[in-house]
Scaffold this motif. Structure first.
Motif, PDB file in Angstrom:
ATOM      1  N   GLY A  15       0.938  -1.219  -0.088  1.00 27.65           N
ATOM      2  CA  GLY A  15       0.109  -0.176   0.085  1.00 27.65           C
ATOM      3  C   GLY A  15       0.748   1.210  -0.001  1.00 27.65           C
ATOM      4  O   GLY A  15       1.936   1.163   0.505  1.00 27.65           O
ATOM      5  N   GLY A  16       0.245   2.508  -0.405  1.00 27.50           N
ATOM      6  CA  GLY A  16       1.034   3.462  -0.483  1.00 27.50           C
ATOM      7  C   GLY A  16       1.445   4.031   0.748  1.00 27.50           C
ATOM      8  O   GLY A  16       2.431   4.993   0.785  1.00 27.50           O
ATOM      9  N   HIS A  17       0.945   3.784   1.913  1.00 27.14           N
ATOM     10  CA  HIS A  17       1.532   4.079   3.165  1.00 27.14           C
ATOM     11  C   HIS A  17       2.065   3.206   4.074  1.00 27.14           C
ATOM     12  O   HIS A  17       2.444   3.256   5.199  1.00 27.14           O
ATOM     13  N   ASP A  18       2.457   1.862   3.649  1.00 21.14           N
ATOM     14  CA  ASP A  18       3.179   1.081   4.265  1.00 21.14           C
ATOM     15  C   ASP A  18       4.407   1.486   4.478  1.00 21.14           C
ATOM     16  O   ASP A  18       5.190   2.130   3.751  1.00 21.14           O
ATOM     17  N   LEU A  19       5.120   0.850   5.558  1.00 18.78           N
ATOM     18  CA  LEU A  19       6.405   1.315   6.380  1.00 18.78           C
ATOM     19  C   LEU A  19       7.168   0.087   6.474  1.00 18.78           C
ATOM     20  O   LEU A  19       6.555  -1.065   6.391  1.00 18.78           O
ATOM     21  N   LEU A  20       8.362   0.246   6.250  1.00 16.10           N
ATOM     22  CA  LEU A  20       9.334  -0.922   6.396  1.00 16.10           C
ATOM     23  C   LEU A  20      10.601  -0.354   7.629  1.00 16.10           C
ATOM     24  O   LEU A  20      10.847   0.626   7.773  1.00 16.10           O
ATOM     25  N   PHE A  58       6.689   0.064  20.143  1.00 14.62           N
ATOM     26  CA  PHE A  58       6.874   0.960  19.122  1.00 14.62           C
ATOM     27  C   PHE A  58       5.738   0.592  17.943  1.00 14.62           C
ATOM     28  O   PHE A  58       5.443   1.466  17.401  1.00 14.62           O
ATOM     29  N   LEU A  59       5.513  -0.680  17.828  1.00 21.52           N
ATOM     30  CA  LEU A  59       4.422  -0.745  16.606  1.00 21.52           C
ATOM     31  C   LEU A  59       3.016   0.262  17.125  1.00 21.52           C
ATOM     32  O   LEU A  59       2.490   0.815  16.155  1.00 21.52           O
ATOM     33  N   PRO A  60       2.560  -0.031  18.325  1.00 21.25           N
ATOM     34  CA  PRO A  60       1.397   0.935  18.463  1.00 21.25           C
ATOM     35  C   PRO A  60       1.487   2.360  18.259  1.00 21.25           C
ATOM     36  O   PRO A  60       0.922   3.239  17.684  1.00 21.25           O
ATOM     37  N   PHE A 118       1.724   3.123  14.264  1.00 17.46           N
ATOM     38  CA  PHE A 118       0.490   3.240  13.799  1.00 17.46           C
ATOM     39  C   PHE A 118      -0.504   4.359  14.256  1.00 17.46           C
ATOM     40  O   PHE A 118      -0.879   5.017  13.208  1.00 17.46           O
ATOM     41  N   ALA A 119      -0.235   4.838  15.286  1.00 17.96           N
ATOM     42  CA  ALA A 119      -0.599   5.982  15.669  1.00 17.96           C
ATOM     43  C   ALA A 119      -0.150   7.151  14.970  1.00 17.96           C
ATOM     44  O   ALA A 119      -0.754   8.208  14.597  1.00 17.96           O
ATOM     45  N   ARG A 173      -1.284   0.601   6.777  1.00 18.37           N
ATOM     46  CA  ARG A 173      -2.027  -0.688   6.922  1.00 18.37           C
ATOM     47  C   ARG A 173      -1.416  -1.808   7.189  1.00 18.37           C
ATOM     48  O   ARG A 173      -1.597  -2.563   7.514  1.00 18.37           O
ATOM     49  N   ARG A 174       0.064  -1.653   7.005  1.00 17.30           N
ATOM     50  CA  ARG A 174       1.206  -2.661   7.123  1.00 17.30           C
ATOM     51  C   ARG A 174       2.502  -2.043   7.435  1.00 17.30           C
ATOM     52  O   ARG A 174       2.941  -1.411   6.631  1.00 17.30           O
ATOM     53  N   ILE A 175       3.217  -2.571   8.663  1.00 19.64           N
ATOM     54  CA  ILE A 175       4.467  -2.530   8.866  1.00 19.64           C
ATOM     55  C   ILE A 175       5.364  -3.687   8.313  1.00 19.64           C
ATOM     56  O   ILE A 175       4.660  -4.623   8.812  1.00 19.64           O
ATOM     57  N   VAL A 176       6.253  -3.599   7.723  1.00 18.31           N
ATOM     58  CA  VAL A 176       6.994  -4.770   7.242  1.00 18.31           C
ATOM     59  C   VAL A 176       8.546  -4.834   7.616  1.00 18.31           C
ATOM     60  O   VAL A 176       9.071  -3.774   7.886  1.00 18.31           O
ATOM     61  N   ALA A 177       9.037  -5.838   7.652  1.00 22.02           N
ATOM     62  CA  ALA A 177      10.541  -5.887   7.915  1.00 22.02           C
ATOM     63  C   ALA A 177      11.041  -7.178   7.118  1.00 22.02           C
ATOM     64  O   ALA A 177      10.290  -8.054   6.838  1.00 22.02           O
ATOM     65  N   ALA A 178      12.294  -7.105   6.644  1.00 19.13           N
ATOM     66  CA  ALA A 178      12.850  -8.139   5.714  1.00 19.13           C
ATOM     67  C   ALA A 178      14.200  -8.315   6.205  1.00 19.13           C
ATOM     68  O   ALA A 178      15.247  -8.191   5.500  1.00 19.13           O
ATOM     69  N   PRO A 179      14.243  -9.266   7.250  1.00 21.36           N
ATOM     70  CA  PRO A 179      15.579  -9.715   7.573  1.00 21.36           C
ATOM     71  C   PRO A 179      16.213 -10.928   6.695  1.00 21.36           C
ATOM     72  O   PRO A 179      15.460 -11.420   6.146  1.00 21.36           O
TER      73      PRO A 179
END
Length: 101
Positions: A17-22, A32-34, A37-38, A44-50
């Motif tokens: 999505g255009g507002h997704d974060l990594l 930190f997740l709440p 998102f606040a 709509r989604r926070i991603v990590a890629a280890p």
């Protein structure tokens, strides 16, 4: 460090999505997740890629509330995609009987 997925190579790995974060490892301290998102209500989604062989990083993500969803190949190597979604999205049923028809 936090990036917009649209500005990171992981954008080629899933329909973001255009507002997704990594987020990158190491993770920020505390819950930190709440807060993320606040601060980013349209996210709509926070991603990590280890890296797939980063067992400590993957464990830290799971302990922070992320869940693994897929493996992906990036120019830097194979990663495992982890996602976290806000409660309002996680609470939506995906059962066929619950969907309007």
């Amino acid at each position: 460090m936090i990036h917009r997925v649209a500005q990171h190579p992981v954008r080629a790995c899933y329909p973001y999505g255009g507002h997704d974060l990594l987020v990158e490892l190491p993770l920020p301290e505390g819950e930190f997740l709440p807060a993320l998102f606040a601060a980013h209500p349209r996210c709509r989604r926070i991603v990590a890629a280890p890296a797939e062989d980063d067992a400590p990083g993957r464990l830290a993500l799971e302990e922070a509330g992320f869940r693994p969803v897929a493996e992906a190949d990036l120019p830097t190597g194979t990663v495992v995609l982890y996602t976290a979604e806000p409660a309002k999205i996680m609470g939506v049923s995906t059962a066929l009987d619950d969907m309007p028809h």
